[in-house]
Write an enzyme that holds these catalytic residues in place. Structure first.
Site, PDB file in Angstrom:
ATOM      1  N   LYS A  51       1.019  -1.042   0.015  1.00 33.95           N
ATOM      2  CA  LYS A  51       0.159  -0.092   0.087  1.00 33.95           C
ATOM      3  C   LYS A  51       1.064   1.300   0.109  1.00 33.95           C
ATOM      4  CE  LYS A  51      -3.459   2.874   1.152  1.00 33.95           C
ATOM      5  NZ  LYS A  51      -4.164   3.535  -0.213  1.00 33.95           N
ATOM      6  N   LEU A  79      -4.986   7.178   1.561  1.00 39.22           N
ATOM      7  CA  LEU A  79      -3.656   7.032   2.017  1.00 39.22           C
ATOM      8  C   LEU A  79      -3.516   6.476   3.341  1.00 39.22           C
ATOM      9  CD1 LEU A  79      -2.254   9.732  -0.397  1.00 39.22           C
ATOM     10  CD2 LEU A  79      -1.396   7.255  -0.340  1.00 39.22           C
ATOM     11  N   CYS A 136      -1.528  11.316  -6.343  1.00 39.41           N
ATOM     12  CA  CYS A 136      -1.826  11.985  -5.240  1.00 39.41           C
ATOM     13  C   CYS A 136      -2.120  13.559  -5.631  1.00 39.41           C
ATOM     14  CB  CYS A 136      -0.630  11.776  -4.160  1.00 39.41           C
ATOM     15  SG  CYS A 136      -0.225  10.173  -4.060  1.00 39.41           S
ATOM     16  N   ASN A 200      -4.006   3.096 -12.251  1.00 36.76           N
ATOM     17  CA  ASN A 200      -4.645   3.422 -10.917  1.00 36.76           C
ATOM     18  C   ASN A 200      -5.854   3.511 -11.092  1.00 36.76           C
ATOM     19  OD1 ASN A 200      -4.964   4.374  -8.160  1.00 36.76           O
ATOM     20  ND2 ASN A 200      -3.230   5.278  -8.399  1.00 36.76           N
ATOM     21  N   GLY A 253      -8.948  -4.632 -12.837  1.00 38.89           N
ATOM     22  CA  GLY A 253      -9.810  -5.620 -12.931  1.00 38.89           C
ATOM     23  C   GLY A 253      -9.576  -7.136 -13.441  1.00 38.89           C
ATOM     24  N   THR A 275      -8.523  -5.933  -6.700  1.00 36.33           N
ATOM     25  CA  THR A 275      -9.642  -5.921  -6.395  1.00 36.33           C
ATOM     26  C   THR A 275     -10.403  -7.294  -6.090  1.00 36.33           C
ATOM     27  OG1 THR A 275     -10.214  -3.996  -7.149  1.00 36.33           O
ATOM     28  CG2 THR A 275     -12.085  -5.100  -6.535  1.00 36.33           C
TER      29      THR A 275
HETATM   30  O1  RRO Z   1      -5.507   5.715  -0.567  1.00 32.71           O
HETATM   31  C1  RRO Z   1      -6.435   5.643  -1.494  1.00 32.71           C
HETATM   32  O2  RRO Z   1      -7.529   6.082  -1.496  1.00 32.71           O
HETATM   33  C2  RRO Z   1      -6.044   5.290  -2.798  1.00 32.71           C
HETATM   34  C3  RRO Z   1      -4.973   5.674  -3.438  1.00 32.71           C
HETATM   35 BR1  RRO Z   1      -3.212   6.148  -2.558  1.00 32.71          BR
HETATM   36  C4  RRO Z   1      -4.492   5.355  -4.974  1.00 32.71           C
HETATM   37  O3  RRO Z   1      -3.667   5.454  -5.463  1.00 32.71           O
HETATM   38  N1  RRO Z   1      -5.852   4.894  -5.333  1.00 32.71           N
HETATM   39  C5  RRO Z   1      -6.926   4.606  -4.933  1.00 32.71           C
HETATM   40  O4  RRO Z   1      -7.765   4.204  -5.548  1.00 32.71           O
HETATM   41  N2  RRO Z   1      -7.131   4.761  -3.834  1.00 32.71           N
END
Ligand code: RRO
Length: 328
Positions: A51, A79, A136, A200, A253, A275
């Site tokens: 993560k 994050l 980000c 992403n 996916g 996922t």
């Molecule tokens: O932490 C998140 O909500 C998040 C991140 Br850093 C990302 O790169 N992609 C995502 O779907 N969620």
């Protein structure tokens, strides 16, 4: 299938990194691998992708943080994480102890944060590669997402490339929420990216029709799951075509070996399963076995021969059986 184990060379290359097989976890879907280890040996995967980690601990966004969507889900984790020091002491130490190759995803609010993260990870024996999550908000630029701007993306990737151990591949993880993903990819390549993680999540929203308000506490969230697979395969295809010399880690996916095969044929040298693990924690090892079988069925002796195969003109197809299998 006749019960005979396929004999396909599944080793793959992500820039200077050689992996025994091309199936990895996806950042954000397996924390640092511990929970999945109850279901299979995480060292059996190509690598564990952790993560995205930031410098300081973060509690993340308001709840609810997940919402179901047709053939997918939205997340708005924001994050959440322990910060780099605790990550190194606990998560990386655990991964090293269990012999897992590790791709560390790093995230920052400004370029200097990414640089500091790369420096902290330098020399750590458990780290095989850096995945730079540039999806980000850039706190120095009115919260604009780095990955949506070629200059901001190249600044981060260039700075991380200079700061990181030269032997460590630096992959840029790109967002599909742009008009032309190849423009961002080129900017990252020019700045020294060794490869790409594609893609992403897509930014989405669900409105709860009972409360008549956004279902997620944070309002918007990232869409993942089979719903985004065609978008992801398209991005892999486009970046492979634009920059054929740079390796791609594909994701979006993937639930089966045939899903993974689509990414490989489009140009991915490896894939991340994300996922799917929420419903089937063993999905990564199943996908690996299914991918190997699918390659064998199509006459490939090595995964490497299939990478980008869909880009070949019919006259350049080296595996005539592939056309027959595809035709059913
Ligand atoms: O932490 C998140 O909500 C998040 C991140 Br850093 C990302 O790169 N992609 C995502 O779907 N969620």
């Amino acid at each position: 299938m006749d019960g005979v184990r396929p004999m396909v060379d599944m080793t793959t290359q992500l820039a200077t990194l050689t992996l025994p097989n091309p199936v990895l976890t996806a950042s954000g879907c397996a924390a640092a691998g511990r929970e999945l280890h109850q279901f299979f040996d995480v060292a059996a995967l190509g690598a564990v992708v952790t993560k995205s980690i930031m410098m300081r601990p973060r509690s993340g966004r308001a709840t609810p943080r997940m919402a179901e969507t047709p053939s997918g889900m939205l997340n708005s984790i924001g994050l959440q994480g322990p910060g780099i020091d605790a990550f190194i002491d606990t998560d990386l130490a655990w991964l090293a102890e269990h012999g897992a190759r590790t791709v560390v995803s790093i995230a920052g609010g400004h370029t200097d944060e990414y640089v500091e993260l790369a420096r902290r990870l330098n020399g750590h024996p458990a780290v095989s590669m850096l995945e730079v999550n540039i999806s980000c908000p850039n706190v120095e630029s009115r919260g604009q997402v780095f990955a949506c701007d070629a200059i901001a993306s190249s600044r981060v990737i260039g700075a991380v490339r200079r700061a990181a151990d030269p032997s460590l591949p630096v992959f840029a993880k790109l967002s599909p929420d742009v008009t032309d993903i190849t423009l961002i990819a080129r900017a990252c390549a020019d700045a020294g990216a060794d490869g790409f993680s594609l893609i992403n999540t897509l930014l989405g929203m669900v409105i709860d029709t009972d409360t008549m308000a956004p279902a997620l506490g944070g309002g918007t969230g990232g869409l993942s799951g089979p719903a985004i697979r065609p978008v992801a395969v398209r991005c892999v295809w486009q970046v492979r075509r634009a920059l054929p010399h740079l390796p791609i880690l594909g994701m979006g996916g993937i639930r089966s070996g045939l899903d993974a095969l689509q990414f490989v044929l489009a140009g991915a040298s490896a894939v991340s399963v994300g996922t799917a693990v929420f419903g089937d924690p063993s999905a990564p090892v199943r996908v690996l076995a299914e991918l190997e079988q699918a390659l064998d069925d199509r006459g490939f002796a090595a995964l490497a021969d299939a990478v980008g195969y869909a880009h070949r003109r019919p006259a350049d197809r080296l595996v005539p059986e592939a056309a027959e299998v595809a035709a059913g």
